[in-house]
Design a protein around this motif. Sequence first.
Motif, PDB file in Angstrom:
ATOM      1  N   GLU A  38       6.541   7.669   8.065  1.00 28.98           N
ATOM      2  CA  GLU A  38       7.378   6.996   8.896  1.00 28.98           C
ATOM      3  C   GLU A  38       6.912   5.797   9.343  1.00 28.98           C
ATOM      4  O   GLU A  38       5.365   5.584   9.015  1.00 28.98           O
ATOM      5  CB  GLU A  38       7.478   7.946  10.296  1.00 28.98           C
ATOM      6  N   ARG A  39       7.540   4.971   9.979  1.00 35.11           N
ATOM      7  CA  ARG A  39       6.913   3.497  10.466  1.00 35.11           C
ATOM      8  C   ARG A  39       6.896   3.504  11.693  1.00 35.11           C
ATOM      9  O   ARG A  39       8.053   3.498  12.674  1.00 35.11           O
ATOM     10  CB  ARG A  39       7.680   2.450   9.715  1.00 35.11           C
ATOM     11  N   ASP A  92       2.437   0.739  12.462  1.00 38.29           N
ATOM     12  CA  ASP A  92       1.804   1.008  11.136  1.00 38.29           C
ATOM     13  C   ASP A  92       2.567   2.047  10.246  1.00 38.29           C
ATOM     14  O   ASP A  92       3.315   3.060  10.849  1.00 38.29           O
ATOM     15  CB  ASP A  92       0.407   1.458  11.208  1.00 38.29           C
ATOM     16  N   THR A  93       2.148   2.431   9.103  1.00 43.27           N
ATOM     17  CA  THR A  93       2.972   3.450   8.415  1.00 43.27           C
ATOM     18  C   THR A  93       2.024   4.597   8.645  1.00 43.27           C
ATOM     19  O   THR A  93       0.937   4.649   8.264  1.00 43.27           O
ATOM     20  CB  THR A  93       2.880   2.906   6.951  1.00 43.27           C
ATOM     21  N   LYS A 139      -2.303   1.212   5.122  1.00 45.09           N
ATOM     22  CA  LYS A 139      -1.917  -0.191   5.215  1.00 45.09           C
ATOM     23  C   LYS A 139      -0.796  -0.126   4.210  1.00 45.09           C
ATOM     24  O   LYS A 139       0.087  -1.186   4.541  1.00 45.09           O
ATOM     25  CB  LYS A 139      -2.813  -0.831   4.436  1.00 45.09           C
ATOM     26  N   GLU A 140      -0.078   0.913   3.273  1.00 46.29           N
ATOM     27  CA  GLU A 140       1.094   0.542   2.598  1.00 46.29           C
ATOM     28  C   GLU A 140       2.275   0.687   3.291  1.00 46.29           C
ATOM     29  O   GLU A 140       2.169   1.510   4.452  1.00 46.29           O
ATOM     30  CB  GLU A 140       0.758   1.606   1.391  1.00 46.29           C
ATOM     31  N   THR A 141       3.387   0.283   2.829  1.00 42.53           N
ATOM     32  CA  THR A 141       4.476   0.413   3.649  1.00 42.53           C
ATOM     33  C   THR A 141       5.247   1.516   3.028  1.00 42.53           C
ATOM     34  O   THR A 141       4.702   2.496   2.328  1.00 42.53           O
ATOM     35  CB  THR A 141       5.571  -0.893   3.095  1.00 42.53           C
ATOM     36  N   MET A 142       6.194   1.890   4.059  1.00 42.18           N
ATOM     37  CA  MET A 142       6.548   3.461   3.697  1.00 42.18           C
ATOM     38  C   MET A 142       7.402   3.365   2.267  1.00 42.18           C
ATOM     39  O   MET A 142       7.385   4.460   1.527  1.00 42.18           O
ATOM     40  CB  MET A 142       8.154   3.502   4.589  1.00 42.18           C
ATOM     41  N   ASP A 143       8.038   2.168   1.723  1.00 43.38           N
ATOM     42  CA  ASP A 143       8.616   2.160   0.562  1.00 43.38           C
ATOM     43  C   ASP A 143       7.492   2.133  -0.494  1.00 43.38           C
ATOM     44  O   ASP A 143       7.658   2.939  -1.465  1.00 43.38           O
ATOM     45  CB  ASP A 143       9.325   0.700   0.403  1.00 43.38           C
ATOM     46  N   GLU A 144       6.173   1.834  -0.379  1.00 45.33           N
ATOM     47  CA  GLU A 144       5.076   1.890  -1.224  1.00 45.33           C
ATOM     48  C   GLU A 144       4.822   3.420  -1.357  1.00 45.33           C
ATOM     49  O   GLU A 144       4.322   3.797  -2.555  1.00 45.33           O
ATOM     50  CB  GLU A 144       4.070   0.968  -0.969  1.00 45.33           C
TER      51      GLU A 144
END
Length: 81
Positions: A23-24, A27-28, A41-46
């Motif tokens: 979840e975002r 931060d993720t 640090k990565e996005t949800m999509d990453e």
Amino acid sequence: MIKLTRLDGEAFILNAELIRYVERRGDTFVTLTNGERLPVKETMDEVVDRSIEYQQRKHFLPPMPSTLGPAPTDTNLHTTS
């Protein structure tokens, strides 16, 4: 296993099998099956893309060869009478 980055920049490896959800919230956050929440640090999509890639690799890679070598043979088993 997927490589992720803690908020302080330290890389770590996570067993993707333990991910319950991502979840975002600014931060993720990766929430594991045991309830532990890891900010990354990565996005949800990453995180999702890496998890999907891991699952695909897991199912398509051939099994690793044994590092134990061939089974030993016992030359005493074949005796002549």
